[in-house]
Design a protein around this motif. Structure first.
Motif, PDB file in Angstrom:
ATOM      1  N   GLY A  84     -34.542 -22.415  35.752  1.00 41.01           N
ATOM      2  CA  GLY A  84     -34.569 -21.122  36.425  1.00 41.01           C
ATOM      3  C   GLY A  84     -33.196 -20.480  36.426  1.00 41.01           C
ATOM      4  N   GLN A  85     -32.167 -21.302  36.552  1.00 42.90           N
ATOM      5  CA  GLN A  85     -30.788 -20.777  36.502  1.00 42.90           C
ATOM      6  C   GLN A  85     -30.545 -20.050  35.189  1.00 42.90           C
ATOM      7  OE1 GLN A  85     -29.935 -21.087  39.943  1.00 42.90           O
ATOM      8  NE2 GLN A  85     -27.977 -21.014  38.913  1.00 42.90           N
ATOM      9  N   ASN A 157     -35.928 -17.836  48.563  1.00 35.10           N
ATOM     10  CA  ASN A 157     -35.731 -19.254  48.842  1.00 35.10           C
ATOM     11  C   ASN A 157     -34.298 -19.433  49.342  1.00 35.10           C
ATOM     12  OD1 ASN A 157     -35.503 -22.019  48.800  1.00 35.10           O
ATOM     13  ND2 ASN A 157     -35.649 -22.237  46.586  1.00 35.10           N
ATOM     14  N   ASP A 182     -37.156 -12.133  40.725  1.00 33.84           N
ATOM     15  CA  ASP A 182     -37.428 -13.563  40.615  1.00 33.84           C
ATOM     16  C   ASP A 182     -38.699 -13.827  41.433  1.00 33.84           C
ATOM     17  OD1 ASP A 182     -37.578 -16.331  41.135  1.00 33.84           O
ATOM     18  OD2 ASP A 182     -35.400 -16.590  40.971  1.00 33.84           O
ATOM     19  N   SER A 204     -38.252 -19.780  38.123  1.00 32.13           N
ATOM     20  CA  SER A 204     -37.946 -21.195  37.984  1.00 32.13           C
ATOM     21  C   SER A 204     -39.315 -21.845  37.857  1.00 32.13           C
ATOM     22  CB  SER A 204     -37.206 -21.722  39.218  1.00 32.13           C
ATOM     23  OG  SER A 204     -37.236 -23.136  39.169  1.00 32.13           O
ATOM     24  N   THR A 206     -39.822 -24.769  37.384  1.00 30.72           N
ATOM     25  CA  THR A 206     -39.679 -26.073  38.030  1.00 30.72           C
ATOM     26  C   THR A 206     -40.528 -26.154  39.306  1.00 30.72           C
ATOM     27  OG1 THR A 206     -37.357 -25.811  37.381  1.00 30.72           O
ATOM     28  CG2 THR A 206     -37.890 -27.704  38.762  1.00 30.72           C
ATOM     29  N   LYS A 207     -40.800 -25.020  39.918  1.00 30.14           N
ATOM     30  CA  LYS A 207     -41.462 -24.984  41.215  1.00 30.14           C
ATOM     31  C   LYS A 207     -42.984 -24.974  41.024  1.00 30.14           C
ATOM     32  CE  LYS A 207     -37.216 -24.894  42.395  1.00 30.14           C
ATOM     33  NZ  LYS A 207     -36.467 -23.671  42.660  1.00 30.14           N
TER      34      LYS A 207
HETATM   35  C1  LIG Z   1     -35.115 -23.226  42.219  1.00 29.66           C
HETATM   36  C2  LIG Z   1     -34.935 -21.787  42.075  1.00 29.66           C
HETATM   37  C3  LIG Z   1     -34.128 -21.247  41.059  1.00 29.66           C
HETATM   38  C4  LIG Z   1     -33.340 -22.137  40.118  1.00 29.66           C
HETATM   39  O1  LIG Z   1     -34.231 -22.770  39.261  1.00 29.66           O
HETATM   40  P1  LIG Z   1     -33.917 -24.186  38.525  1.00 29.66           P
HETATM   41  O2  LIG Z   1     -35.170 -24.396  37.728  1.00 29.66           O
HETATM   42  O3  LIG Z   1     -33.675 -25.199  39.576  1.00 29.66           O
HETATM   43  O4  LIG Z   1     -32.715 -23.947  37.661  1.00 29.66           O
HETATM   44  C5  LIG Z   1     -34.035 -19.886  40.946  1.00 29.66           C
HETATM   45  N1  LIG Z   1     -34.698 -19.068  41.801  1.00 29.66           N
HETATM   46  C6  LIG Z   1     -35.482 -19.544  42.791  1.00 29.66           C
HETATM   47  C7  LIG Z   1     -36.177 -18.599  43.694  1.00 29.66           C
HETATM   48  C8  LIG Z   1     -35.630 -20.911  42.966  1.00 29.66           C
HETATM   49  O5  LIG Z   1     -36.397 -21.381  43.956  1.00 29.66           O
END
Ligand SMILES: *Cc1c(COP(=O)(O)O)cnc(C)c1O
Length: 427
Positions: A84-85, A157, A182, A204, A206-207
């Motif tokens: 996400g970064q 977040n 985002d 991201s 990842t979430k």
């Molecule tokens: C976690 C997060 C990010 C960063 O994402 P990563 O996948 O950890 O690099 C960016 N924006 C939001 C809203 C997030 O929750």
């Protein structure tokens, strides 16, 4: 034509196999691709023909999954990134460079705040931060002649503020720049920022999109509605020839629907190389296939936990936009009518000590630096991610020492509440 629902796109979007081809998205585990002639490959390098030559730039597995996410967001093009970064950095750096300026909501993820306020500042990009609750006057006053983009999070977040997307889009467009949102927390299942005026959406993955805590990743989607040529002086990177690609002008060659993502891939992915591995894209797709089913459950659990906490005598405050009376409830009814996400934050009357004692007593909810997972997890920022700050600094940043961020997973809500209840009884 019949418009497919989000659930159908979650399951089948982005990839339609032909006769005898794999039903599931194939993992193209290859760094490179073969061609018969140098001329064939030369056309790819000049962006004269579509195709693959090296996985740092593009890979079929990633493209299938990016196409699904773009379709879910109602965009025209998408790409995956390693995190996400990387997605947020690419989305911003694709528009702004040294000497430029950004307008950014102050209520954003800590990592993104650091990226913008510290690292991008070192690169010569200045930022004015504005409250997500600012007036039109305050918002408009933040712009400068060299402003190149506006940025915010649909649900921030960890503060759980809800962005007034229409207000921020209006201000961005009045100043001739796009709005980047985002959309990690609600996912397109619960909000499509492009429908409310956002131009570019980041994630991201990842979430919730992954949702099982297996693969770090990111995504960028272009809504295809921003007219770069109408603001050609502001965005020379899109509207003048790129010498590193044989003088291609992205906005002319790829139009409003394709210019942003093509430039982002051809320049930034080429030079920074923050690609998502095809294996991770495959995991991400498994998550996406059930995203619409899971989001409902995360929201149901979040709502039930928020209501339980709100009624508990040892809890002094709960933030969850699904609660009537929450500061962002009205905004949530507009932008998130079907639910927000599973993340709830709350404070205990006993402050920091009570928070850490209570969390120690939790059995189902694990202490983790993560959110949006199938398994419930929680974090006390004051004793972990924000440990270096004093209680006064924490209060100023809107993260009181006793604040707990709880990410409700997919377990049974009765069990989550029972776990919280027994843990609160111990303090
Ligand atoms: C976690 C997060 C990010 C960063 O994402 P990563 O996948 O950890 O690099 C960016 N924006 C939001 C809203 C997030 O929750």
């Amino acid at each position: 034509m019949h418009q497919q629902g989000k659930g159908t796109i979650c399951v089948q979007g982005g990839y339609t196999p032909g006769n005898g081809e794999p039903r599931q998205i194939p993992i193209v585990q290859s760094t490179t691709f073969k061609y018969a002639t140098s001329e064939d490959m030369g056309k790819l390098f000049d962006l004269e023909a579509p195709g693959y030559f090296y996985t740092r730039l593009q890979n079929p597995t990633n493209d299938y999954v990016a196409a699904k996410i773009a379709e879910l967001e109602g965009g025209t093009a998408g790409m995956l990134t390693s995190s996400g970064q990387a997605a947020n950095f690419f989305a911003l750096f694709n528009l702004a460079s040294c000497g430029d300026h950004l307008v950014v909501s102050s209520s954003i993820y800590g990592g993104t705040f650091n990226l913008i306020a510290v690292t991008m500042k070192k690169m010569g990009i200045e930022t004015t931060f504005v409250s997500p609750d600012c007036t039109d006057e305050e918002l408009n006053a933040a712009f400068r002649p060299n402003t190149k983009a506006v940025f915010g999070e649909t649900i921030a977040n960890p503060a759980l503020t809800v962005l007034d997307i229409e207000q921020f889009a209006r201000a961005a467009h009045a100043h001739g720049v796009p709005l980047i949102v985002d959309n990690t927390f609600p996912t397109p299942v619960n909000c499509r920022p492009i429908e409310w005026g956002a131009d570019i959406v980041t994630h991201s993955t990842t979430k919730y999109m992954d949702g099982h805590g297996v693969a770090v990743g990111g995504a960028i989607v272009d809504g295809g509605k921003f007219d770069w040529m109408a603001h050609a002086d502001k965005f020379p990177g899109l509207t003048t020839p790129d010498d590193s690609y044989h003088g291609i002008t992205y906005a002319e060659k790829f139009g409003m629907g394709g210019a942003f993502i093509t430039k982002c891939t051809a320049q930034l992915m080429r030079d920074f190389g923050s690609i998502q591995s095809p294996q991770h894209a495959f995991y991400l797709n498994l998550g996406l296939e059930s995203l619409h089913v899971r989001m409902k459950r995360h929201c149901e659990n979040g709502q039930a936990v928020a209501e339980f906490l709100q009624a508990h005598p040892k809890v002094s405050r709960v933030s969850y936009c699904g609660l009537p009376g929450d500061r962002y409830h009205e905004r949530a009814l507009k932008y998130l009518p079907n639910g927000s996400c599973g993340v709830v934050s709350f404070e205990l009357t006993g402050g920091r000590e009570a928070a850490s004692a209570m969390m120690k007593a939790l059995r189902l909810a694990a202490i983790e630096t993560h959110v949006a997972d199938a398994r419930t997890c929680c974090l006390n920022p004051a004793s972990s991610t924000h440990r270096q700050m004093t209680d006064e600094q924490l209060a100023e940043a809107g993260i009181p020492a006793g604040l707990i961020r709880m990410s409700c997973g997919l377990e049974d809500k009765e069990d989550l509440i029972a776990d919280l209840s027994q843990a609160l009884d111990t303090i």
